[in-house]
Scaffold this motif. Structure first.
Motif, mmCIF file in Angstrom:
data_model
loop_
_atom_site.group_PDB
_atom_site.id
_atom_site.type_symbol
_atom_site.label_atom_id
_atom_site.label_comp_id
_atom_site.label_asym_id
_atom_site.label_seq_id
_atom_site.Cartn_x
_atom_site.Cartn_y
_atom_site.Cartn_z
ATOM 1 N N PRO A 22 6.650 15.456 -12.024
ATOM 2 C CA PRO A 22 5.227 15.256 -11.738
ATOM 3 C C PRO A 22 4.946 14.315 -10.580
ATOM 4 C CG PRO A 22 5.863 14.121 -13.762
ATOM 5 C CD PRO A 22 7.014 14.992 -13.380
ATOM 6 N N LEU A 23 5.871 13.392 -10.269
ATOM 7 C CA LEU A 23 5.654 12.443 -9.178
ATOM 8 C C LEU A 23 6.717 12.569 -8.090
ATOM 9 C CD1 LEU A 23 4.491 9.244 -11.119
ATOM 10 C CD2 LEU A 23 3.115 11.025 -10.039
ATOM 11 N N ASP A 24 7.441 13.680 -8.077
ATOM 12 C CA ASP A 24 8.413 13.907 -7.004
ATOM 13 C C ASP A 24 7.703 13.871 -5.652
ATOM 14 O OD1 ASP A 24 10.326 14.229 -8.912
ATOM 15 O OD2 ASP A 24 10.895 16.270 -8.340
ATOM 16 N N GLY A 25 8.332 13.250 -4.674
ATOM 17 C CA GLY A 25 7.746 13.196 -3.342
ATOM 18 C C GLY A 25 8.300 12.036 -2.545
ATOM 19 N N GLN A 26 7.768 11.879 -1.347
ATOM 20 C CA GLN A 26 8.180 10.823 -0.426
ATOM 21 C C GLN A 26 6.960 9.957 -0.144
ATOM 22 O OE1 GLN A 26 9.458 13.475 2.631
ATOM 23 N NE2 GLN A 26 10.964 14.413 1.267
ATOM 24 N N TYR A 27 7.137 8.649 -0.271
ATOM 25 C CA TYR A 27 6.010 7.725 -0.201
ATOM 26 C C TYR A 27 6.327 6.574 0.754
ATOM 27 C CZ TYR A 27 5.015 10.115 -4.622
ATOM 28 O OH TYR A 27 4.791 11.071 -5.591
ATOM 29 N N SER A 28 5.387 6.261 1.632
ATOM 30 C CA SER A 28 5.528 5.069 2.462
ATOM 31 C C SER A 28 4.964 3.881 1.696
ATOM 32 C CB SER A 28 4.794 5.233 3.795
ATOM 33 O OG SER A 28 3.391 5.323 3.590
ATOM 34 N N VAL A 29 5.554 2.714 1.943
ATOM 35 C CA VAL A 29 5.094 1.469 1.323
ATOM 36 C C VAL A 29 4.894 0.453 2.445
ATOM 37 C CG1 VAL A 29 5.591 -0.359 -0.327
ATOM 38 C CG2 VAL A 29 6.392 1.974 -0.783
ATOM 39 N N ALA B 189 0.847 -1.193 0.000
ATOM 40 C CA ALA B 189 0.000 0.000 0.000
ATOM 41 C C ALA B 189 0.882 1.242 0.000
ATOM 42 C CB ALA B 189 -0.910 -0.004 1.224
ATOM 43 N N VAL B 190 0.641 2.134 -0.952
ATOM 44 C CA VAL B 190 1.485 3.320 -1.137
ATOM 45 C C VAL B 190 0.731 4.566 -0.697
ATOM 46 C CG1 VAL B 190 2.756 4.707 -2.818
ATOM 47 C CG2 VAL B 190 2.663 2.218 -3.069
ATOM 48 N N GLU B 191 1.364 5.371 0.159
ATOM 49 C CA GLU B 191 0.803 6.650 0.589
ATOM 50 C C GLU B 191 1.880 7.718 0.523
ATOM 51 O OE1 GLU B 191 -2.776 5.666 3.728
ATOM 52 O OE2 GLU B 191 -0.801 6.182 4.513
ATOM 53 N N GLN B 192 1.491 8.933 0.166
ATOM 54 C CA GLN B 192 2.446 10.034 0.167
ATOM 55 C C GLN B 192 2.594 10.566 1.587
ATOM 56 O OE1 GLN B 192 1.618 13.148 -2.601
ATOM 57 N NE2 GLN B 192 3.635 14.075 -2.383
ATOM 58 N N VAL B 193 3.845 10.812 2.001
ATOM 59 C CA VAL B 193 4.132 11.272 3.356
ATOM 60 C C VAL B 193 5.139 12.415 3.296
ATOM 61 C CG1 VAL B 193 3.697 9.003 4.379
ATOM 62 C CG2 VAL B 193 6.020 9.602 3.649
ATOM 63 N N SER B 194 5.437 12.983 4.450
ATOM 64 C CA SER B 194 6.511 13.962 4.587
ATOM 65 C C SER B 194 7.494 13.431 5.617
ATOM 66 C CB SER B 194 5.965 15.318 5.040
ATOM 67 O OG SER B 194 7.032 16.177 5.409
ATOM 68 N N LEU B 195 8.684 13.036 5.185
ATOM 69 C CA LEU B 195 9.695 12.539 6.116
ATOM 70 C C LEU B 195 10.158 13.637 7.062
ATOM 71 C CD1 LEU B 195 11.819 10.265 3.750
ATOM 72 C CD2 LEU B 195 10.247 9.543 5.553
ATOM 73 N N ALA B 196 10.113 14.886 6.607
ATOM 74 C CA ALA B 196 10.497 15.991 7.485
ATOM 75 C C ALA B 196 9.557 16.081 8.679
ATOM 76 C CB ALA B 196 10.493 17.304 6.709
ATOM 77 N N VAL B 197 8.270 15.838 8.451
ATOM 78 C CA VAL B 197 7.291 15.868 9.540
ATOM 79 C C VAL B 197 7.441 14.634 10.421
ATOM 80 C CG1 VAL B 197 4.824 15.754 10.075
ATOM 81 C CG2 VAL B 197 5.644 17.312 8.299
ATOM 82 N N GLY C 260 8.326 0.578 4.469
ATOM 83 C CA GLY C 260 9.497 1.092 3.771
ATOM 84 C C GLY C 260 9.142 2.399 3.087
ATOM 85 N N TYR C 261 10.083 2.931 2.320
ATOM 86 C CA TYR C 261 9.856 4.235 1.690
ATOM 87 C C TYR C 261 10.446 4.276 0.287
ATOM 88 C CZ TYR C 261 8.593 5.639 6.369
ATOM 89 O OH TYR C 261 7.973 5.707 7.599
ATOM 90 N N LEU C 262 9.749 4.992 -0.571
ATOM 91 C CA LEU C 262 10.260 5.366 -1.883
ATOM 92 C C LEU C 262 10.304 6.886 -1.926
ATOM 93 C CD1 LEU C 262 8.187 3.013 -4.230
ATOM 94 C CD2 LEU C 262 10.645 2.837 -3.763
ATOM 95 N N THR C 263 11.434 7.454 -2.320
ATOM 96 C CA THR C 263 11.496 8.897 -2.528
ATOM 97 C C THR C 263 11.890 9.147 -3.974
ATOM 98 O OG1 THR C 263 13.841 9.193 -1.942
ATOM 99 C CG2 THR C 263 12.240 9.212 -0.140
ATOM 100 N N VAL C 264 11.189 10.070 -4.600
ATOM 101 C CA VAL C 264 11.442 10.446 -5.989
ATOM 102 C C VAL C 264 11.830 11.913 -5.996
ATOM 103 C CG1 VAL C 264 10.486 10.581 -8.319
ATOM 104 C CG2 VAL C 264 9.718 8.768 -6.760
ATOM 105 N N ASP C 265 12.981 12.230 -6.584
ATOM 106 C CA ASP C 265 13.508 13.591 -6.494
ATOM 107 C C ASP C 265 14.157 13.987 -7.809
ATOM 108 O OD1 ASP C 265 14.351 16.029 -5.285
ATOM 109 O OD2 ASP C 265 16.330 15.172 -4.950
#
Length: 256
Positions: free
Chosen positions: A120-127, A95-103, A134-139
């Motif tokens: 267009p899909l830059d961000g931090q995502y929990s899996v 299950a993928v959700e967008q998150v803020s690792l800074a928060v 785990g996490y995927l970050t796209v930058d």
């Protein structure tokens, strides 16, 4: 890697200051190397490729906070970006959700955690999978931003070559692709020790594009800390082959 371990140790001993992520300290170690050497170190490029971040106001002293912090609404949950990213991932990833690792990690305020995505899909995502997180970050970094981060050093450093006193990352593979693109994928055990949070093993991908910009993806098993959203995944969310497929997806590229 002695610079990295020294800085990580200092961060762990710095009681009373806000949590500093391994990424932020690693980026600081890279800056120390830039000042010491005429050329760029592979570790510095790795830190940039992995999307190292420093939240304003949280890396130099104690934070002042009057209330509990909630992540910015647009950065969290089943957002449009999370749904679009999920469509690019293979079945069974989780299950993928967008998150803020800074928060999550640094207790940043919504203002401090504000993002300015380039792709267009830059961000931090929990899996979430099998009870772990785990996490995927796209930058995406433009050529201008990348040059500023690298301090004028060359963008096309071959990360898979050993340097004096600095071995190449583990399992490093570099591919020269059509159109002037260069893809590098490597493993990082993240075993620097003594720092909160303690990141688990991860895969990292860096795609250098023909216009000088860079797309970086972290494929992390997660982290261990009081703020952790769950246990580490047993393996990164994506296999090496799946990470390669994702980073080469045209849907991740910014519109020109």
């Amino acid at each position: 890697m002695s610079d990295v371990r020294e800085l990580l140790g200092r961060a762990a001993e710095d009681a009373g200051r806000p949590v500093i992520s391994t990424e932020a300290v690693y980026a600081k170690a890279a800056r120390v190397r830039w000042r010491r050497r005429a050329g760029i170190s592979a570790a510095a490029v790795c830190a940039v490729a992995a999307g190292a971040f420093v939240v304003p106001g949280l890396s130099s002293g104690p934070a002042t906070q009057d209330s509990s912090v909630a992540a910015p609404t647009e950065l969290v949950g089943n957002s449009g970006r999370a749904r679009d990213l999920g469509r690019l991932l293979p079945k069974g990833v989780g299950a993928v959700e967008q998150v803020s690792l800074a928060v999550i990690i640094k207790h940043a305020t919504p203002e401090q955690a504000e993002e300015h995505p380039v792709g267009p899909l830059d961000g931090q995502y929990s899996v979430r999978r099998g009870g772990g997180v785990g996490y995927l970050t796209v930058d995406t970094r433009t050529a201008k931003k990348l040059d500023a981060k690298l301090g004028g050093a060359p963008r096309d450093t071959d990360l898979c070559k050993d340097r004096p006193g600095e071995p190449a990352p583990a399992d490093c593979v570099r591919e020269e692709l059509p159109g002037g693109r260069v893809l590098t994928i490597w493993s990082d055990a993240m075993n620097y020790g003594g720092v909160t949070p303690e990141w688990g093993p991860e895969l990292v991908g860096r795609l250098m594009l023909e216009d000088g910009s860079m797309l970086g993806i972290r494929d992390s098993t997660g982290f261990e800390a009081d703020t952790a959203q769950g246990p580490l995944l047993k393996t990164p969310p994506l296999t090496r082959a799946q990470l390669r497929t994702l980073i080469l997806s045209p849907e991740l590229l910014r519109k020109k």
